[in-house]
Design a protein around this motif. Structure first.
Motif, PDB file in Angstrom:
ATOM      1  N   ARG A  60       0.841  -1.200   0.000  1.00  0.00           N
ATOM      2  CA  ARG A  60       0.000   0.000   0.000  1.00  0.00           C
ATOM      3  C   ARG A  60       0.873   1.246   0.000  1.00  0.00           C
ATOM      4  O   ARG A  60       1.859   1.327   0.736  1.00  0.00           O
ATOM      5  N   ALA A  61       0.491   2.237  -0.791  1.00  0.00           N
ATOM      6  CA  ALA A  61       1.173   3.535  -0.778  1.00  0.00           C
ATOM      7  C   ALA A  61       0.754   4.264   0.488  1.00  0.00           C
ATOM      8  O   ALA A  61      -0.414   4.217   0.883  1.00  0.00           O
ATOM      9  N   GLU A  62       1.691   4.941   1.117  1.00  0.00           N
ATOM     10  CA  GLU A  62       1.400   5.677   2.338  1.00  0.00           C
ATOM     11  C   GLU A  62       0.609   6.938   1.998  1.00  0.00           C
ATOM     12  O   GLU A  62       0.912   7.651   1.048  1.00  0.00           O
ATOM     13  N   MET A  63      -0.426   7.225   2.792  1.00  0.00           N
ATOM     14  CA  MET A  63      -1.239   8.423   2.589  1.00  0.00           C
ATOM     15  C   MET A  63      -0.484   9.635   3.132  1.00  0.00           C
ATOM     16  O   MET A  63       0.074   9.582   4.229  1.00  0.00           O
ATOM     17  N   ASN A  64      -0.487  10.726   2.369  1.00  0.00           N
ATOM     18  CA  ASN A  64       0.139  11.973   2.805  1.00  0.00           C
ATOM     19  C   ASN A  64      -0.842  12.861   3.562  1.00  0.00           C
ATOM     20  O   ASN A  64      -0.455  13.871   4.125  1.00  0.00           O
ATOM     21  N   ILE A  65      -2.112  12.486   3.521  1.00  0.00           N
ATOM     22  CA  ILE A  65      -3.166  13.274   4.162  1.00  0.00           C
ATOM     23  C   ILE A  65      -3.773  12.424   5.270  1.00  0.00           C
ATOM     24  O   ILE A  65      -4.073  11.252   5.064  1.00  0.00           O
ATOM     25  N   VAL A  66      -3.938  13.038   6.451  1.00  0.00           N
ATOM     26  CA  VAL A  66      -4.495  12.315   7.593  1.00  0.00           C
ATOM     27  C   VAL A  66      -5.715  13.067   8.126  1.00  0.00           C
ATOM     28  O   VAL A  66      -5.936  14.233   7.801  1.00  0.00           O
ATOM     29  N   VAL A  67      -6.487  12.388   8.944  1.00  0.00           N
ATOM     30  CA  VAL A  67      -7.666  12.993   9.565  1.00  0.00           C
ATOM     31  C   VAL A  67      -7.235  14.230  10.357  1.00  0.00           C
ATOM     32  O   VAL A  67      -6.243  14.202  11.072  1.00  0.00           O
ATOM     33  N   GLY A  68      -7.970  15.328  10.173  1.00  0.00           N
ATOM     34  CA  GLY A  68      -7.669  16.572  10.867  1.00  0.00           C
ATOM     35  C   GLY A  68      -6.956  17.588   9.987  1.00  0.00           C
ATOM     36  O   GLY A  68      -6.929  18.771  10.313  1.00  0.00           O
ATOM     37  N   ASP A  69      -6.370  17.143   8.872  1.00  0.00           N
ATOM     38  CA  ASP A  69      -5.710  18.083   7.959  1.00  0.00           C
ATOM     39  C   ASP A  69      -6.740  18.998   7.309  1.00  0.00           C
ATOM     40  O   ASP A  69      -7.838  18.558   6.952  1.00  0.00           O
ATOM     41  N   GLU A  70      -6.371  20.264   7.146  1.00  0.00           N
ATOM     42  CA  GLU A  70      -7.194  21.195   6.373  1.00  0.00           C
ATOM     43  C   GLU A  70      -6.610  21.224   4.968  1.00  0.00           C
ATOM     44  O   GLU A  70      -5.405  21.397   4.802  1.00  0.00           O
ATOM     45  N   VAL A  71      -7.456  21.005   3.963  1.00  0.00           N
ATOM     46  CA  VAL A  71      -6.971  20.876   2.596  1.00  0.00           C
ATOM     47  C   VAL A  71      -7.709  21.814   1.642  1.00  0.00           C
ATOM     48  O   VAL A  71      -8.817  22.276   1.926  1.00  0.00           O
ATOM     49  N   ILE A  72      -7.060  22.073   0.515  1.00  0.00           N
ATOM     50  CA  ILE A  72      -7.658  22.828  -0.592  1.00  0.00           C
ATOM     51  C   ILE A  72      -7.745  21.863  -1.759  1.00  0.00           C
ATOM     52  O   ILE A  72      -6.774  21.172  -2.078  1.00  0.00           O
ATOM     53  N   TYR A  73      -8.913  21.805  -2.402  1.00  0.00           N
ATOM     54  CA  TYR A  73      -9.123  20.863  -3.494  1.00  0.00           C
ATOM     55  C   TYR A  73      -9.678  21.598  -4.707  1.00  0.00           C
ATOM     56  O   TYR A  73     -10.126  22.745  -4.615  1.00  0.00           O
ATOM     57  N   GLY A  74      -9.647  20.944  -5.848  1.00  0.00           N
ATOM     58  CA  GLY A  74     -10.126  21.532  -7.094  1.00  0.00           C
ATOM     59  C   GLY A  74     -11.618  21.807  -7.068  1.00  0.00           C
ATOM     60  O   GLY A  74     -12.385  21.132  -6.378  1.00  0.00           O
ATOM     61  N   LYS A  75     -12.023  22.809  -7.823  1.00  0.00           N
ATOM     62  CA  LYS A  75     -13.417  23.257  -7.835  1.00  0.00           C
ATOM     63  C   LYS A  75     -14.407  22.151  -8.205  1.00  0.00           C
ATOM     64  O   LYS A  75     -15.480  22.050  -7.633  1.00  0.00           O
ATOM     65  N   TYR A  76     -14.063  21.335  -9.164  1.00  0.00           N
ATOM     66  CA  TYR A  76     -14.989  20.295  -9.634  1.00  0.00           C
ATOM     67  C   TYR A  76     -14.529  18.893  -9.233  1.00  0.00           C
ATOM     68  O   TYR A  76     -14.932  17.911  -9.843  1.00  0.00           O
ATOM     69  N   SER A  77     -13.710  18.798  -8.202  1.00  0.00           N
ATOM     70  CA  SER A  77     -13.172  17.507  -7.767  1.00  0.00           C
ATOM     71  C   SER A  77     -14.150  16.753  -6.887  1.00  0.00           C
ATOM     72  O   SER A  77     -14.935  17.339  -6.170  1.00  0.00           O
ATOM     73  N   GLY A  78     -14.047  15.434  -6.933  1.00  0.00           N
ATOM     74  CA  GLY A  78     -14.763  14.583  -6.002  1.00  0.00           C
ATOM     75  C   GLY A  78     -16.263  14.514  -6.202  1.00  0.00           C
ATOM     76  O   GLY A  78     -16.815  15.012  -7.166  1.00  0.00           O
TER      77      GLY A  78
END
Length: 104
Positions: A60-78
């Protein structure tokens, strides 16, 4: 987010669940925006994270994002989902543009 609330979502692979932060109420110049003029936020707090994507070698690749992180994502992502009356966004880790780093 002041109070942590358990959610009934467990993201798979390299996906994360983000609770979007509220849209800005005012412009930088102090003009109050009506609801119709507010843009959807592109910033949120990670409330759940998957285990990481499966690599070709079976690890498994290690996740760089963990619970509690504040993130910025793309406008039409997800994908937007609603769970127990709360709005969430499910994204792939690669859809995250940046982590917000708070300095003292």
């Amino acid at each position: 987010m002041s109070a942590k609330k358990n959610i009934n979502l467990k993201p798979l692979e390299d996906r994360i669940v983000v609770k979007p932060l509220d849209a800005e109420e005012k412009t930088a110049g102090g003009i109050i925006l009506p609801d119709s003029a507010k843009e959807k936020p592109q910033r949120g707090v990670v409330v759940a994270a998957g285990v990481g994507r499966l690599l070709d070698n079976g690890k498994r690749a290690e996740m760089n994002i963990v619970v509690g992180d504040e993130v910025i994502y793309g406008k039409y992502s997800g994908s937007d989902v609603e769970v127990d009356g709360e709005e969430y966004k499910i994204l792939r880790e690669s859809d995250v543009l940046a982590k917000v780093v708070k300095t003292a």
